[in-house]
Design an enzyme around this catalytic site. Structure first.
Site, PDB file in Angstrom:
ATOM      1  CE  LYS A 264      -2.893  -1.395   3.391  1.00  0.00           C
ATOM      2  NZ  LYS A 264      -3.895  -1.337   4.421  1.00  0.00           N
TER       3      LYS A 264
ATOM      4  CE  LYS B 198      -9.448 -20.882   6.952  1.00  0.00           C
ATOM      5  NZ  LYS B 198      -8.148 -20.691   7.519  1.00  0.00           N
TER       6      LYS B 198
ATOM      7  CE  LYS C 257     -14.264 -12.189  12.769  1.00  0.00           C
ATOM      8  NZ  LYS C 257     -13.896 -11.250  13.809  1.00  0.00           N
TER       9      LYS C 257
END
Ligand code: TRP
Length: 340
Positions: free
Chosen positions: A128, A209, A212
């Protein structure tokens, strides 16, 4: 010759930590909870809620406090017997943090530089164009040392973990060996990881997979209505009702296998291959077997989470048992180092 200084019980010791960073999902259940409870039948098990590990990423106190209780209640609902398993919160065993300080003196900084989780965070920053250390706290950097203390404090033989934690257990081995080598004594038992291979491939609702962060989970204690909705939302291909289908290429069937008996699996596979069964029917079958297994769990969970003082008392009793073991390890190390 090395002297063996740690306590040798009859049974081997299995230990694992559960980081309370989100609600439990069926990936956790099949990948971690069930295998760990199975190991507890054979080993002296010590399972704990790694709440200080969670603090690295969870800075909202209400959320952290609630998640700790939900995850603890979840393990109890799934069948953990707190009379048999020593079940406690990491934060309730302050010896952990004293041992961490001792381990720090034997941990090369270079070892921690090589930790996958830390390296991934640095790499993300550099991609980034940011400072390599942006957003990285010392809790993340020293995470493997705290985890080594969790493990080494209890003379653990095996540590059931997912594949992503294998490197951390290796670091615990390295640190234990460095200490044993320096004092020419077997002060700390060198643990082995027991890697749960299929954790990594537990598929979520979109086939990736279950995680969350992908927003593709089936919560372990989803109310019946939500469970049905989530299953109905599984993305399928455009094969028509009449077309024969390949069960092994189907996410619905993959999930079905987790919950169904061998006979049920064969029967549904045959219906797939014969044609005449649409995706809606397959989803109904999946919901039926999933709800059959999860309903009693959900009921127990609701019951346990409704009485937080009782849950906390259960964890406090576990912590008391844990501390009496932990105190011996720390005492041994204090003497060996010359601090005591
Ligand atoms: N790092 C583990 C995870 O994220 C949790 C954990 C903390 C742990 N301490 C441990 C696992 C000790 C095994 C042993 O899943």
């Amino acid at each position: 010759m090395f002297l063996f200084l740690y306590s040798g019980g009859m049974k081997k010791i299995s230990l694992t930590g559960i980081k309370p960073t989100g609600i439990l999902h069926i990936g956790n259940y099949f990948g971690a909870i069930k295998p760990a409870l199975k190991l507890a039948e054979e080993y002296d098990a010590r399972y704990f809620i790694a709440d200080y590990h969670a603090l690295n990423t969870m800075k909202n106190p209400k959320e952290l406090s609630a998640t700790i209780r939900e995850v603890a209640a979840g393990w109890l609902a799934a069948g953990l017997d707190p009379e048999k398993v020593i079940f406690y919160r990491q934060s309730s065993v302050p010896e952990t943090f004293e041992l961490t300080t001792i381990l720090m003196a034997f941990t090369a900084k270079g070892l921690l530089n090589r930790a996958h989780a830390y390296k991934a965070a640095v790499q993300e920053n550099s991609e980034k164009g940011e400072d390599p250390d942006a957003g990285i706290n010392m809790g993340l950097f020293t995470y493997p040392v705290l985890m080594a203390a969790d493990i080494l404090l209890f003379d653990s033989d095996v540590v059931p973990v997912g594949q992503d934690q294998g490197q951390h257990v290796e670091m615990a081995q390295d640190i234990a060996r460095a200490i044993n080598f320096n004092y020419k004594a077997e002060l700390l038992r060198v643990p082995e990881a027991s890697i749960q291979e299929h954790v990594a491939v537990m598929p979520g609702l979109d086939g990736r997979k279950m995680s969350k962060s992908y927003n593709n989970i089936i919560p372990l204690f989803a109310p019946e209505k939500q469970l049905r909705q989530l299953i109905m939302r599984i993305v399928t291909n455009s094969q028509g009702v009449e077309e024969p289908k390949d069960p092994d290429a189907s996410l619905i069937y993959l999930l079905y296998k987790l919950f169904a008996s061998a006979e049920e699996q064969q029967a549904l596979a045959a219906r797939y291959r014969a044609g005449g069964m649409g995706w809606g029917d397959a989803k109904e079958e999946l919901f039926r077997v999933a709800n059959r297994e999860l309903s009693p769990l959900r009921e127990r969970f609701e019951h346990i989470i409704a009485d937080i003082p009782r849950l906390d008392a259960t964890l406090a009793r576990g912590a008391e048992r844990a501390r009496s073991i932990a105190a011996q390890t720390v005492d041994r190390l204090r003497r060996a180092t010359g601090i005591a």
